[in-house]
Motif scaffolding. Sequence first.
Motif, PDB file in Angstrom:
ATOM      1  N   TRP A 200     -14.497  30.950 -53.816  1.00  0.00           N
ATOM      2  CA  TRP A 200     -13.982  31.723 -54.938  1.00  0.00           C
ATOM      3  C   TRP A 200     -12.691  31.090 -55.462  1.00  0.00           C
ATOM      4  N   LYS A 201     -12.551  30.991 -56.781  1.00  0.00           N
ATOM      5  CA  LYS A 201     -11.336  30.484 -57.407  1.00  0.00           C
ATOM      6  C   LYS A 201     -10.916  31.412 -58.536  1.00  0.00           C
ATOM      7  N   LEU A 202      -9.589  31.462 -58.767  1.00  0.00           N
ATOM      8  CA  LEU A 202      -9.081  32.215 -59.911  1.00  0.00           C
ATOM      9  C   LEU A 202      -8.368  31.320 -60.913  1.00  0.00           C
ATOM     10  N   SER A 203      -8.055  30.107 -60.518  1.00  0.00           N
ATOM     11  CA  SER A 203      -7.371  29.214 -61.450  1.00  0.00           C
ATOM     12  C   SER A 203      -7.636  27.780 -61.053  1.00  0.00           C
ATOM     13  N   ASP A 204      -7.403  26.862 -61.976  1.00  0.00           N
ATOM     14  CA  ASP A 204      -7.533  25.445 -61.679  1.00  0.00           C
ATOM     15  C   ASP A 204      -6.210  24.932 -61.134  1.00  0.00           C
ATOM     16  N   SER A 205      -6.295  23.935 -60.275  1.00  0.00           N
ATOM     17  CA  SER A 205      -5.091  23.312 -59.733  1.00  0.00           C
ATOM     18  C   SER A 205      -5.208  21.817 -59.915  1.00  0.00           C
ATOM     19  N   MET A 206      -4.123  21.182 -60.335  1.00  0.00           N
ATOM     20  CA  MET A 206      -4.125  19.738 -60.526  1.00  0.00           C
ATOM     21  C   MET A 206      -4.013  18.993 -59.202  1.00  0.00           C
ATOM     22  N   VAL A 207      -3.681  19.701 -58.127  1.00  0.00           N
ATOM     23  CA  VAL A 207      -3.446  19.015 -56.850  1.00  0.00           C
ATOM     24  C   VAL A 207      -4.524  19.329 -55.823  1.00  0.00           C
ATOM     25  N   SER A 208      -5.486  20.162 -56.159  1.00  0.00           N
ATOM     26  CA  SER A 208      -6.519  20.554 -55.199  1.00  0.00           C
ATOM     27  C   SER A 208      -7.834  19.845 -55.504  1.00  0.00           C
ATOM     28  N   ASP A 209      -8.495  19.390 -54.447  1.00  0.00           N
ATOM     29  CA  ASP A 209      -9.796  18.748 -54.577  1.00  0.00           C
ATOM     30  C   ASP A 209     -10.836  19.721 -54.040  1.00  0.00           C
ATOM     31  N   TYR A 210     -11.334  20.583 -54.931  1.00  0.00           N
ATOM     32  CA  TYR A 210     -12.260  21.616 -54.485  1.00  0.00           C
ATOM     33  C   TYR A 210     -13.577  21.023 -54.004  1.00  0.00           C
ATOM     34  N   ALA A 211     -13.998  19.910 -54.606  1.00  0.00           N
ATOM     35  CA  ALA A 211     -15.241  19.288 -54.176  1.00  0.00           C
ATOM     36  C   ALA A 211     -15.153  18.865 -52.719  1.00  0.00           C
ATOM     37  N   ARG A 212     -14.075  18.213 -52.355  1.00  0.00           N
ATOM     38  CA  ARG A 212     -13.938  17.731 -50.979  1.00  0.00           C
ATOM     39  C   ARG A 212     -13.871  18.894 -49.990  1.00  0.00           C
ATOM     40  N   GLN A 213     -13.164  19.956 -50.351  1.00  0.00           N
ATOM     41  CA  GLN A 213     -13.102  21.124 -49.467  1.00  0.00           C
ATOM     42  C   GLN A 213     -14.499  21.682 -49.201  1.00  0.00           C
ATOM     43  N   LEU A 214     -15.296  21.807 -50.245  1.00  0.00           N
ATOM     44  CA  LEU A 214     -16.652  22.323 -50.090  1.00  0.00           C
ATOM     45  C   LEU A 214     -17.535  21.343 -49.326  1.00  0.00           C
ATOM     46  N   GLN A 215     -17.357  20.062 -49.564  1.00  0.00           N
ATOM     47  CA  GLN A 215     -18.164  19.064 -48.870  1.00  0.00           C
ATOM     48  C   GLN A 215     -17.879  19.036 -47.371  1.00  0.00           C
ATOM     49  N   ILE A 216     -16.647  19.314 -46.985  1.00  0.00           N
ATOM     50  CA  ILE A 216     -16.320  19.412 -45.561  1.00  0.00           C
ATOM     51  C   ILE A 216     -17.029  20.617 -44.945  1.00  0.00           C
ATOM     52  N   SER A 217     -17.091  21.717 -45.692  1.00  0.00           N
ATOM     53  CA  SER A 217     -17.848  22.878 -45.210  1.00  0.00           C
ATOM     54  C   SER A 217     -19.331  22.532 -45.107  1.00  0.00           C
ATOM     55  N   GLY A 218     -19.850  21.803 -46.107  1.00  0.00           N
ATOM     56  CA  GLY A 218     -21.240  21.376 -46.052  1.00  0.00           C
ATOM     57  C   GLY A 218     -21.513  20.491 -44.850  1.00  0.00           C
ATOM     58  N   LEU A 219     -20.593  19.573 -44.578  1.00  0.00           N
ATOM     59  CA  LEU A 219     -20.711  18.718 -43.384  1.00  0.00           C
ATOM     60  C   LEU A 219     -20.798  19.553 -42.122  1.00  0.00           C
ATOM     61  N   THR A 220     -19.965  20.584 -42.043  1.00  0.00           N
ATOM     62  CA  THR A 220     -19.940  21.432 -40.847  1.00  0.00           C
ATOM     63  C   THR A 220     -21.270  22.147 -40.646  1.00  0.00           C
ATOM     64  N   ILE A 221     -21.815  22.718 -41.723  1.00  0.00           N
ATOM     65  CA  ILE A 221     -23.099  23.408 -41.630  1.00  0.00           C
ATOM     66  C   ILE A 221     -24.210  22.424 -41.255  1.00  0.00           C
ATOM     67  N   TYR A 222     -24.214  21.259 -41.905  1.00  0.00           N
ATOM     68  CA  TYR A 222     -25.251  20.258 -41.635  1.00  0.00           C
ATOM     69  C   TYR A 222     -25.175  19.763 -40.196  1.00  0.00           C
ATOM     70  N   LYS A 223     -23.977  19.400 -39.744  1.00  0.00           N
ATOM     71  CA  LYS A 223     -23.829  18.814 -38.407  1.00  0.00           C
ATOM     72  C   LYS A 223     -24.059  19.841 -37.307  1.00  0.00           C
ATOM     73  N   LYS A 224     -23.652  21.080 -37.550  1.00  0.00           N
ATOM     74  CA  LYS A 224     -23.878  22.112 -36.534  1.00  0.00           C
ATOM     75  C   LYS A 224     -25.374  22.304 -36.295  1.00  0.00           C
ATOM     76  N   ARG A 225     -26.171  22.325 -37.362  1.00  0.00           N
ATOM     77  CA  ARG A 225     -27.621  22.429 -37.202  1.00  0.00           C
ATOM     78  C   ARG A 225     -28.167  21.157 -36.535  1.00  0.00           C
ATOM     79  N   LEU A 226     -27.640  19.998 -36.918  1.00  0.00           N
ATOM     80  CA  LEU A 226     -28.078  18.723 -36.337  1.00  0.00           C
ATOM     81  C   LEU A 226     -27.819  18.689 -34.837  1.00  0.00           C
ATOM     82  N   ASP A 227     -26.719  19.320 -34.397  1.00  0.00           N
ATOM     83  CA  ASP A 227     -26.333  19.309 -32.979  1.00  0.00           C
ATOM     84  C   ASP A 227     -26.954  20.451 -32.185  1.00  0.00           C
TER      85      ASP A 227
END
Length: 331
Positions: A200-227
């Motif tokens: 969830w977001k309420l505003s844009d930030s010039m210093v935040s990389d939302y894609a990378r934050q979500l991709q790290i969560s995706g990595l966690t879900i993927y790897k947890k199932r893999l393990d």
Amino acid sequence: MNVKWAYTTVNTWRECNRKYYFASVLANHNRKNLVRRKAYELRAMQNLTMWKGSVVDKFLEVVIIPMITAQKELDFQSLSEQAVAFARKQFRFSENKLYDNPELKKGDIESEYCILDIHETGQPYTEQELVACYDDIRKAILNIPLVVLPDGRHLMNLLKEANWLKPNVEDRLVYVGNAIVKPQMDLLVSDNWKPVIIDWKLSDSMVSDYARQLQISGLTIYKKRLDTPGKPPYLFEDIGLLEVNLLKGIAKHHDFNQEIYNNMIDYISLTSRDIALMTGEDIDIEDFELTNNQVSCKNCNFRLLCGYLIKNNNIYDEGSYLKSVPDRQLV
């Protein structure tokens, strides 16, 4: 030695080693050690822009998502006013500095707990700015049923038709080398038994990389199932990453594939080595360098505490520190 790894921790480390010390080494919700407790409070402190987003996050977690799960009728006009009342309660908690209470246990009042910089460090604000925050909170809640996802579905259809919904997920843990990766996810959705992570977001930030934050969560879900033995692994395309800006009423999909996964593994492995060098019982504040970035210092939650310790040879006296904070009324 295993180290706790988080994207925000790495960014803090790179921004200022000393800021990393305050946020990740010193901070502790422990009244017996006053400087550790003060660092903990400053780490939790928010400005008004950050706060309105956290209010909506928490209101979704404790009110709206449980109502959807229970298949209750949602009146978003009424819910928007409830969210503002929810925010006002947090504001009063901060204004009265109830977090200063030595008997306070955060877990008992988690929905109310709030520390705003306007109260803790005397940052200036106007009533108009506060009113604008309440208006944005209303708007965010009213926008929920209006959001259309990239696949053409409405957000509410996804949430109502999901196999299950889990807000504020913090228990998905994986190891990447010696790094313990356990990101916080605003909402984890099972969509036809495939995971969708919503931020969830309420505003844009010039210093935040939302894609990378979500991709790290995706990595966690993927790897947890893999393990996990006995369960078939997810395909990368099975994992949905959605950034939902409730103030704008729009949703954005972020990619997740083999290349992104491999890059994230490499990034975590590399940066965890830096963190490991500054983790242990024998380190203290002198081991952490100050930044030369004045903009970073100006926006740092620990700026006043850091300056106080520099002037006082790293010796902390709470009464003296609080008197040194501009416009902070003692309670």
